[in-house]
Scaffold this active site. Structure first.
Site, PDB file in Angstrom:
ATOM      1  N   SER A  63     -29.235  29.219  13.909  1.00 51.21           N
ATOM      2  CA  SER A  63     -30.454  30.022  13.987  1.00 51.21           C
ATOM      3  C   SER A  63     -30.638  30.487  15.408  1.00 51.21           C
ATOM      4  O   SER A  63     -29.886  30.103  16.306  1.00 51.21           O
ATOM      5  CB  SER A  63     -31.667  29.227  13.501  1.00 51.21           C
ATOM      6  OG  SER A  63     -31.963  28.216  14.415  1.00 51.21           O
TER       7      SER A  63
ATOM      8  N   GLY B  65     -29.840  33.128  16.741  1.00 52.63           N
ATOM      9  CA  GLY B  65     -28.703  33.875  17.272  1.00 52.63           C
ATOM     10  C   GLY B  65     -27.557  33.012  17.781  1.00 52.63           C
ATOM     11  O   GLY B  65     -26.580  33.535  18.326  1.00 52.63           O
TER      12      GLY B  65
ATOM     13  N   GLU C 198     -37.422  38.847   6.791  1.00 56.03           N
ATOM     14  CA  GLU C 198     -36.939  39.807   7.801  1.00 56.03           C
ATOM     15  C   GLU C 198     -36.274  41.013   7.151  1.00 56.03           C
ATOM     16  O   GLU C 198     -35.429  40.859   6.265  1.00 56.03           O
ATOM     17  CB  GLU C 198     -35.918  39.126   8.717  1.00 56.03           C
ATOM     18  CG  GLU C 198     -36.491  37.949   9.490  1.00 56.03           C
ATOM     19  CD  GLU C 198     -35.431  37.255  10.339  1.00 56.03           C
ATOM     20  OE1 GLU C 198     -34.462  37.905  10.776  1.00 56.03           O
ATOM     21  OE2 GLU C 198     -35.575  36.045  10.548  1.00 56.03           O
TER      22      GLU C 198
ATOM     23  N   GLU D 286     -32.860  38.337   6.107  1.00 60.61           N
ATOM     24  CA  GLU D 286     -32.872  36.899   5.811  1.00 60.61           C
ATOM     25  C   GLU D 286     -34.320  36.442   5.773  1.00 60.61           C
ATOM     26  O   GLU D 286     -35.224  37.261   5.940  1.00 60.61           O
ATOM     27  CB  GLU D 286     -32.080  36.120   6.868  1.00 60.61           C
ATOM     28  CG  GLU D 286     -32.620  36.284   8.270  1.00 60.61           C
ATOM     29  CD  GLU D 286     -32.267  35.119   9.193  1.00 60.61           C
ATOM     30  OE1 GLU D 286     -31.497  34.238   8.823  1.00 60.61           O
ATOM     31  OE2 GLU D 286     -32.813  35.094  10.304  1.00 60.61           O
TER      32      GLU D 286
ATOM     33  N   ASP E 269     -40.627  32.570  14.246  1.00 61.44           N
ATOM     34  CA  ASP E 269     -40.880  32.671  15.700  1.00 61.44           C
ATOM     35  C   ASP E 269     -41.607  33.969  16.063  1.00 61.44           C
ATOM     36  O   ASP E 269     -42.560  33.957  16.842  1.00 61.44           O
ATOM     37  CB  ASP E 269     -39.595  32.448  16.532  1.00 61.44           C
ATOM     38  CG  ASP E 269     -38.405  33.293  16.106  1.00 61.44           C
ATOM     39  OD1 ASP E 269     -38.558  34.185  15.258  1.00 61.44           O
ATOM     40  OD2 ASP E 269     -37.301  33.049  16.649  1.00 61.44           O
ATOM     41  N   THR E 270     -41.204  35.089  15.447  1.00 62.01           N
ATOM     42  CA  THR E 270     -41.875  36.362  15.781  1.00 62.01           C
ATOM     43  C   THR E 270     -43.352  36.340  15.367  1.00 62.01           C
ATOM     44  O   THR E 270     -44.164  37.089  15.903  1.00 62.01           O
ATOM     45  CB  THR E 270     -41.186  37.564  15.097  1.00 62.01           C
ATOM     46  OG1 THR E 270     -41.290  37.419  13.679  1.00 62.01           O
ATOM     47  CG2 THR E 270     -39.717  37.660  15.482  1.00 62.01           C
TER      48      THR E 270
ATOM     49  N   ARG F 256     -36.143  28.968  24.915  1.00 63.55           N
ATOM     50  CA  ARG F 256     -37.522  29.478  24.898  1.00 63.55           C
ATOM     51  C   ARG F 256     -38.468  28.343  25.256  1.00 63.55           C
ATOM     52  O   ARG F 256     -38.518  27.332  24.567  1.00 63.55           O
ATOM     53  CB  ARG F 256     -37.843  30.019  23.497  1.00 63.55           C
ATOM     54  CG  ARG F 256     -39.109  30.869  23.448  1.00 63.55           C
ATOM     55  CD  ARG F 256     -39.549  31.131  22.011  1.00 63.55           C
ATOM     56  NE  ARG F 256     -38.518  31.719  21.211  1.00 63.55           N
ATOM     57  CZ  ARG F 256     -38.243  31.335  19.952  1.00 63.55           C
ATOM     58  NH1 ARG F 256     -38.917  30.374  19.364  1.00 63.55           N
ATOM     59  NH2 ARG F 256     -37.288  31.915  19.291  1.00 63.55           N
TER      60      ARG F 256
HETATM   61  N1  LIG Z   1     -26.043  43.096  10.017  1.00 65.77           N
HETATM   62  C1  LIG Z   1     -26.724  43.334  11.135  1.00 65.77           C
HETATM   63  N2  LIG Z   1     -26.789  44.571  11.674  1.00 65.77           N
HETATM   64  C2  LIG Z   1     -27.479  44.812  12.804  1.00 65.77           C
HETATM   65  N3  LIG Z   1     -28.136  43.866  13.502  1.00 65.77           N
HETATM   66  C3  LIG Z   1     -28.125  42.610  13.030  1.00 65.77           C
HETATM   67  C4  LIG Z   1     -27.420  42.274  11.818  1.00 65.77           C
HETATM   68  N4  LIG Z   1     -27.583  40.954  11.602  1.00 65.77           N
HETATM   69  C5  LIG Z   1     -28.355  40.499  12.611  1.00 65.77           C
HETATM   70  N5  LIG Z   1     -28.675  41.476  13.475  1.00 65.77           N
HETATM   71  C6  LIG Z   1     -29.523  41.351  14.684  1.00 65.77           C
HETATM   72  O1  LIG Z   1     -29.512  40.004  15.126  1.00 65.77           O
HETATM   73  C7  LIG Z   1     -30.799  39.416  14.954  1.00 65.77           C
HETATM   74  C8  LIG Z   1     -30.664  37.959  14.550  1.00 65.77           C
HETATM   75  O2  LIG Z   1     -29.996  37.866  13.299  1.00 65.77           O
HETATM   76  P1  LIG Z   1     -30.455  36.780  12.227  1.00 65.77           P
HETATM   77  O3  LIG Z   1     -31.906  36.892  11.975  1.00 65.77           O
HETATM   78  O4  LIG Z   1     -29.559  36.887  11.058  1.00 65.77           O
HETATM   79  O5  LIG Z   1     -30.115  35.470  13.076  1.00 65.77           O
HETATM   80  P2  LIG Z   1     -30.750  34.046  13.136  1.00 65.77           P
HETATM   81  O6  LIG Z   1     -29.815  33.266  13.985  1.00 65.77           O
HETATM   82  O7  LIG Z   1     -31.025  33.576  11.762  1.00 65.77           O
HETATM   83  O8  LIG Z   1     -32.100  34.242  13.886  1.00 65.77           O
HETATM   84  P3  LIG Z   1     -33.500  33.479  13.642  1.00 65.77           P
HETATM   85  O9  LIG Z   1     -33.205  32.081  13.284  1.00 65.77           O
HETATM   86  O10 LIG Z   1     -34.163  33.607  14.988  1.00 65.77           O
HETATM   87  O11 LIG Z   1     -34.210  34.275  12.601  1.00 65.77           O
HETATM   88  C9  LIG Z   1     -31.511  40.278  13.939  1.00 65.77           C
HETATM   89  O12 LIG Z   1     -32.906  40.167  14.036  1.00 65.77           O
HETATM   90  C10 LIG Z   1     -30.986  41.652  14.331  1.00 65.77           C
HETATM   91  O13 LIG Z   1     -31.615  42.141  15.484  1.00 65.77           O
HETATM   92  N1  LIG Z   2     -35.677  31.048  15.215  1.00 65.83           N
HETATM   93  C1  LIG Z   2     -36.005  29.723  14.879  1.00 65.83           C
HETATM   94  C2  LIG Z   2     -36.992  29.138  15.878  1.00 65.83           C
HETATM   95  O1  LIG Z   2     -37.515  29.829  16.726  1.00 65.83           O
HETATM   96  N2  LIG Z   2     -37.271  27.837  15.752  1.00 65.83           N
HETATM   97  C3  LIG Z   2     -38.104  27.119  16.664  1.00 65.83           C
HETATM   98  O2  LIG Z   2     -37.369  26.735  17.800  1.00 65.83           O
HETATM   99  C4  LIG Z   2     -37.279  25.303  17.855  1.00 65.83           C
HETATM  100  C5  LIG Z   2     -35.970  24.846  18.452  1.00 65.83           C
HETATM  101  O3  LIG Z   2     -35.985  25.183  19.804  1.00 65.83           O
HETATM  102  P1  LIG Z   2     -34.897  24.595  20.847  1.00 65.83           P
HETATM  103  O4  LIG Z   2     -33.567  25.153  20.399  1.00 65.83           O
HETATM  104  O5  LIG Z   2     -35.362  25.128  22.157  1.00 65.83           O
HETATM  105  O6  LIG Z   2     -34.948  23.093  20.746  1.00 65.83           O
HETATM  106  C6  LIG Z   2     -37.493  24.836  16.440  1.00 65.83           C
HETATM  107  O7  LIG Z   2     -37.869  23.492  16.365  1.00 65.83           O
HETATM  108  C7  LIG Z   2     -38.564  25.823  15.999  1.00 65.83           C
HETATM  109  O8  LIG Z   2     -39.827  25.466  16.490  1.00 65.83           O
HETATM  110 MG   LIG Z   3     -33.597  36.060  11.931  1.00 58.84          MG
END
Ligand SMILES: Nc1ncnc2c1ncn2[C@@H]1O[C@H](COP(=O)(O)OP(=O)(O)OP(=O)(O)O)[C@@H](O)[C@H]1O
Ligand SMILES: NCC(=O)N[C@@H]1O[C@H](COP(=O)([O-])[O-])[C@@H](O)[C@H]1O
Ligand SMILES: [Mg+2]
Length: 387
Positions: A149, A151, A257, A269, A276-277, A355
């Site tokens: 998660s 990224g 999302e 997804e 977070d947003t 963060r």
């Molecule tokens: N197929 C795609 N095409 C274009 N951009 C993408 C694509 N997949 C992901 N991204 C970009 O990367 C970002 C993060 O992707 P995603 O939400 O799948 O990851 P994540 O690791 O699950 O993030 P989080 O846990 O923070 O939601 C998306 O919000 C988007 O900006």
């Molecule tokens: N996109 C998912 C997300 O933002 N999750 C948030 O970040 C924490 C982990 O942070 P850390 O990696 O700094 O421990 C998680 O526990 C949750 O609060």
């Molecule tokens: Mg995401």
């Protein structure tokens, strides 16, 4: 009053615990390290490896919670089905937590079973398979570990020479114990949104006003509410969010999302929990913030309506290096500003890009949302993290 076992104790969990404490609930906060943000405000805490099913069983038996509230994805969620059978409510449901732990389960459900529009995708379990998968979806494409998660392990393939690197990077960034990736065609979106969707036990599903956001390295940098979205796109997104949350079941807040493109809305997804947003709602943009909404839905407290009260924005405060004792400068300068607030999460250590806090700005509804967002971004720069 209820006992809640919170699995994951980051910044999102911390705000959830505060909301729960305010209405007299008991919370035990769990994470893999001591002094995690939510532990600092909970009644009790446990430090365990949440991917270890036996460890999960042990603390569930020990605390006998009424509710299990997952706060992260990397948990041995297969165990949740048993806890449900034992009479514990898993939030929003064992299926929702289990399906979203692994990108494969949720993507196949959304694209194949429910027929939602998503980016074209393939899976790969080795660098060789990745070569083949990339050839099938085309370049550019995005590679992500099935379990990760914010990224982590995510990269974009722009030329064939990136494939090997993308495989290695995904392997290193994988959170769980699965060595497999998803390859998605790159969606050339105009903007992306999170649609906070609240499913309730005895009341209709509610939607929040859309949240816009900007991502870097797969992690969010700023978010704003309301995002400007056409009625047609909103209707399409709500329809998809309704379908996928219904299929997952249970009551709670989901962060769904979407990518907005000239060809319509793409499902990306979802998080079966506060997003977070959605921290932008801490700026007072709504009658209830996303943590209060999640809590009410979980406890089956009716939510009559969700109203948009203000225009707001959030901008992240990121660490730039490793520290075992991060301290913060510039807070007074931020506090001195009108229509501005901030959170420092109290994470005990920092690493690059972790963060650590968030700046919040707000103004009356109708104020140019870009101005509110630009202000949050500028104000976040006033805070320095000393390593
Ligand atoms: N197929 C795609 N095409 C274009 N951009 C993408 C694509 N997949 C992901 N991204 C970009 O990367 C970002 C993060 O992707 P995603 O939400 O799948 O990851 P994540 O690791 O699950 O993030 P989080 O846990 O923070 O939601 C998306 O919000 C988007 O900006
Ligand atoms: N996109 C998912 C997300 O933002 N999750 C948030 O970040 C924490 C982990 O942070 P850390 O990696 O700094 O421990 C998680 O526990 C949750 O609060
Ligand atoms: Mg995401």
């Amino acid at each position: 009053m209820s006992k809640i076992l919170l699995l994951g104790s980051g910044e999102l969990g911390k705000e959830f615990v505060i909301a729960a404490q305010r209405i007299g609930q008991t919370v035990i906060a769990v994470d893999s390290y001591e002094n995690a943000p939510a532990m600092q405000v909970a009644h009790g805490f446990e430090v365990i490896n949440m991917l270890d099913g036996a460890e999960l069983d042990r603390i569930v038996a020990k605390h006998q919670p009424d509710f299990i509230v997952p706060e992260i994805e990397a948990i041995r969620t297969e165990r949740f089905y048993d806890y449900e059978k034992q009479g514990i409510t898993v939030v929003p449901s064992a299926k929702a937590a289990n399906f979203t732990m692994n990108r494969k389960a949720i993507r196949d459900l959304a694209a194949k079973e429910l027929g939602l529009r998503t980016a074209n995708y393939r899976y790969a379990t080795s660098a060789e398979e990745l070569q083949k998968a990339v050839a099938e979806v085309g370049i550019p494409c995005v590679v992500k570990p099935l379990m990760s998660s914010s990224g982590k392990g995510q990269s974009t393939i722009k030329t064939e020479t990136d494939i090997e690197k993308a495989w290695q990077y995904a392997e290193e960034g994988s959170r769980g114990d699965i060595v497999e990736v998803i390859v998605e065609a790159f969606v050339n979106f105009n903007s992306e949104i999170t649609l906070l969707t609240v499913t309730q036990n005895n009341n209709p599903t509610l939607f929040c006003a859309p949240i816009g956001h900007r991502q870097e390295r797969g992690d969010y940098q700023e978010s704003w509410q309301p995002a400007i979205v056409s009625d047609k796109d909103i209707a399409e997104a709500q329809e998809m969010a309704r379908k996928v949350t219904e299929a997952l079941g249970g009551a709670g807040l989901f962060g769904v999302e979407f990518f907005l493109t000239d060809e319509g809305v793409y499902f990306s997804e979802l998080s079966p929990r506060p997003h977070d947003t959605g921290m932008v709602t801490l700026a007072g943009t709504q009658n209830f913030n996303e943590f209060e909404l999640h809590l009410r839905a979980v406890l089956s407290l009716p939510i009559f309506e969700i109203t948009l009260e203000k225009a707001g924005a959030s901008a992240v405060i990121l660490a730039h290096g490793n520290s075992n004792n991060p301290t913060y400068s510039g807070i007074s300068a931020v506090a001195a500003l009108p229509k501005t607030d901030f959170r420092i999460f109290g994470k005990p250590t920092s690493r690059p890009y972790r963060r650590m806090g968030v700046v919040l700005t707000h103004d009356s509804l109708g104020t140019n949302i870009e101005t509110v967002t630009e202000k949050a971004k500028e104000v976040a720069k006033l805070i320095t993290i000393n390593l």
